[in-house]
Structure formats: C-alpha cells, structure tokens
Enzyme design. Sequence first.
Site, short mmCIF file in Angstrom:
data_model
loop_
_atom_site.label_atom_id
_atom_site.label_comp_id
_atom_site.label_asym_id
_atom_site.label_seq_id
_atom_site.Cartn_x
_atom_site.Cartn_y
_atom_site.Cartn_z
N PHE A 123 0.82 -1.22 0.00
CA PHE A 123 0.00 0.00 0.00
C PHE A 123 0.85 1.27 0.00
O PHE A 123 0.34 2.34 -0.33
CB PHE A 123 -0.96 0.01 1.20
CG PHE A 123 -0.39 0.63 2.45
CD1 PHE A 123 0.45 -0.07 3.27
CD2 PHE A 123 -0.71 1.95 2.76
CE1 PHE A 123 0.99 0.52 4.41
CE2 PHE A 123 -0.18 2.55 3.90
CZ PHE A 123 0.68 1.83 4.73
N LYS A 124 2.13 1.17 0.35
CA LYS A 124 2.96 2.38 0.41
C LYS A 124 3.06 3.05 -0.96
O LYS A 124 3.28 4.25 -1.04
CB LYS A 124 4.33 2.06 0.98
CG LYS A 124 4.23 1.71 2.47
CD LYS A 124 5.55 1.68 3.17
CE LYS A 124 5.35 1.52 4.67
NZ LYS A 124 4.72 0.22 5.04
N ASP A 125 2.87 2.28 -2.03
CA ASP A 125 2.86 2.88 -3.37
C ASP A 125 1.76 3.93 -3.51
O ASP A 125 1.92 4.89 -4.29
CB ASP A 125 2.62 1.81 -4.45
CG ASP A 125 3.80 0.86 -4.61
OD1 ASP A 125 4.95 1.29 -4.41
OD2 ASP A 125 3.55 -0.32 -4.93
N MET A 128 3.41 7.00 -2.07
CA MET A 128 4.77 7.29 -2.52
C MET A 128 4.78 7.68 -4.01
O MET A 128 5.56 8.55 -4.42
CB MET A 128 5.65 6.08 -2.28
CG MET A 128 7.08 6.42 -2.08
SD MET A 128 7.45 7.20 -0.50
CE MET A 128 7.82 5.79 0.52
#
Length: 486
Positions: A123-125, A128
């Site tokens: 989920f960090k995409d 980011m």
Amino acid sequence: MQYASTRGHTASQNFSEILLGGLAPDGGLYLPVSYPQISADELNIWRGLSYAQLAFEVLKKFATDIPEADLKSIVERTYTADVYCNVRKDEEAAQITPLRVLQEDHGGKLILQALSNGPTLAFKDMAMQLLGNLFEYTLARQHAELNIFGATSGDTGSAAEYAMRGKKGIRVFMLSPHRKMSAFQTAQMFSLQDPNIFNIAVEGVFDDCQDMVKAVSNDLEFKQRQKIGTVNSINWARVVAQVVYYIRGYLSATTSNDQKVSFTVPSGNFGNICAGHIARMMGVPIHKLVVATNENDVLDEFFRTGVYRVRKSAETWHTTSPSMDISKASNFERFIFDLLGGDSARVAALFRKVETEGGFDLSGKPGSDGDEFAKVARFGFESGKSVHTDRLQTIRHAEQKYGITIDTHTADGIKVALEHLEAGVPMIVLETALPAKFNETIREALERDAQRPAGFENIEALPQRFVVMPANVDQMKAYIASNTGL
Ligand SMILES: *Cc1c(COP(=O)(O)O)cnc(C)c1O
C-alpha cells in the site's frame, strides 16, 4: 491552507514548504491549522468520480498553494490503471483500489479494499507514487535538487525507489542490511537500473543502517551541502494521499450518506490509520477505526489501557508481518494532538516524556498524565492484536471461506476485523500487501507458493545493481558526495 507543528512552533507553512521537510523545527509533526470539511453535497458528487478525480478534489483542499491545473495533471499521471495494474482481474485496474465483499452475514458484512496493486505490491505505493511526482514538480519550480537518504528493511525503500526512479532533480541513496532481506525484496530493489537510484547493502543489521542515517542527519553541515532529505512515514503529503482511499472505500461501500462504515487497518507507525482519522475529522461518516497490531502491540496497549509505552530494541520482535515491527509509532503524535484538543504545550511535554521516560499514561488513574483516554471512543478508535499462529489460521480461513490468498499483514487485519464486526455497519479491511511478497509464510500456512503477478515471475534472475559497504559513516558520506558532485 496553513500548517503548524503539534508542539506549537508558530511560524506556519504552506503545503509546498512542508512537502520536502521532515519534522517541524521544535521536533513536532505538521498538521493543518484546521481540517477542511467535506459537505454532504460534495460526497454525493464524489460518488461518481474516478479515483484520480477524487484524489484531485481531496488534495486541492490541502495543497492550496499549488495551481489547480498543475495539481490535476500530477494526480492524473499518478493514479492510472497502468501504474496500479497488479490486480486479480483486469477490470479492477481502472478502480485503483477495488473492493471485494468477503462475507455478507455471520455477524456483519466484511469487505477487503485492495491497496497493493502498485509497482512494489504494497500500500505504500498509494502515497509514494504521488510523492515522487509532487517532489519532481516542486523541485523544478524551485530550481532545486534533493538527495533522499534512508534505510529500509523492505517495503518503504522499494516504494521510495519505484516512486523516484528517473525523476529529475532527485537521487535516492537507500541503505539495507546486506543479505538480510528476502530474495524477492532484494531483487525488487536491486534490479532497478536507473542512474538516480543508489542501493547500498551495509555489512550489518537494519539497526546499523538506521544508525548511519541518524549520524548523517545529525551532521547539519553535510546535510545542507548535500541537500539530504527523507521520505519517512511522518511526511504530511503521504498521510494526505492516504485520506483519498478511505473516502473511496466509504463511497464504494455505501449508496447514501446516512450509511456508515468501519475500517480495520494493519498498523505499525500509525501512518495509514492516521489518514482514516483525518477522513473522519473531515466529516466522512466513519463509525469505527480499528487498529490491528501484530506481536509488537504498542498501539493495542494504548487503545486498551490509555498507556503509551514505547519498546526497547530488545523488546521489538521480528515477526512474519515485518512491516509492522515497530518500537514506537511515529505518526501517533498527530492523533494525540487532536485527543488533547490541540493543546500543543501538553503534546510537547508528553512526547518529551516519551524520550526521557519511555512513555506516558492518559488512563486517568492516580499519578497518570491525564484522563483523555476516556475520550478515545469519541474518535471511533478500537484495537486488537494478532500473532503468528493467528496469521497462519487467518490465511487458511481466507483461502477456504473467501477463496483468496492474503498476505501476512492483511491477515492480521482480517483476524482483528472479525472480532469487531457489527450488524448493519460494513467493515472494510485495508489490504496492505500482496502475498507474493511474504511467500515464506504463505508456504507455511498453505503448503504452496503464493501466486506472483505478471512480470514478477523471474525477478530474482534479473541483473542487480548495488554496492556493498561496511557500517562506516565517513565512507558513506564520501560515497554520497562522489555521486552527487556537491
Ligand atoms: C508499512 C506497512 C504497514 C504499516 O503501516 P503504518 O502506516 O506504518 O501503520 C502495514 N502493512 C504493510 C504491508 C506495510 O508495508
């Protein structure tokens, strides 16, 4: 929209000014001076928007200093079906964060919201990728450049590299412990051939990498000359980008604004669920926000007792949901600020106490630091904990009952969500990674490999680009300087 520190530093800043910085000068975290509100009319109109259109509507309330046409083009380039393409079914790509109903009854409706269809399968995409485009845009406007320097044990580093690769004015220097990451995670990072990405494998453990980042950050002269910045989870733009998918989840799971939903969020640094809190403060009809932790239960302890007690490294366990292995929750101060009614002097005192005595106590018991724990329920927060055996069981349960393979972090979320189901209020669990990233545990639970999305089949065989270095700060600084030419 202006931003100020949770600890009271008064010189307020606009969105672009805090975008490239980290902590406020007084050590606090930036928050908007007030949360912009979402009207019922807006929510109704937003039901019909695409993900990118929705992201634009939300972001323009926060990034008021960026011209709208520019913001729109940044957001449209970020949230495309091409970038979020690792989906189980093709028609889901256009939705960016598709929802899947797992169960309709048995005590309440359970829904999974997929957040890990981006380039690094976590989920960090979601945040980011936006950050990469915002950084490139802002740096170009200021004729400036930025050298991102960080340490990773997995998800954050790869999300940062995939967001910044090929971006003008940006270089990434990412430390990781040599031969300590999984083969898949190593391949994901080290196979990047972009000249602005520098992978540095440090002969040591993750803590050695983090110590080196601290040592370099404490050398202010070097930091300034080399234009060093970070992309850690306290970055405000990352939090705002995450607000969008809570609103998307709410709108997709309901048909009118008098309905409520709850969310369960696999949590570590409190960055993800902090965005849910902000969506709720903006007026999104969110009933409960359930914090799910693994064995590293700092947050579960607080939401059960009112005691916040950070852990020492010897008490921080290496678990099979490693991206939640934290000793303290770096975004938690933002929620405490709201819980204390914006009393920045008290926030500053409490977080000084965290540094000197390792925590604080808001339980209201004699000798405690306050009684605000009684108000936590007003903000919708509840919590639960999941351990390795729960993960294995939940991964099996999801395969048998829902016909899907879930990753270990999402398993922590589903385990805790099942304990908080309520009839009449859909419970949305945020999926934070795809199972291919944590295959060792999938094999342990299911005695087979996790399926890999297309394009990742042979990632370990790709040529790798990295340097190996001892844990030596001077050598590191020389390496950075020789590559920046500054
Ligand atoms: C980072 C991460 C988390 C924890 O998110 P926080 O914002 O730190 O609470 C959970 N799951 C995965 C897969 C992650 O990468």
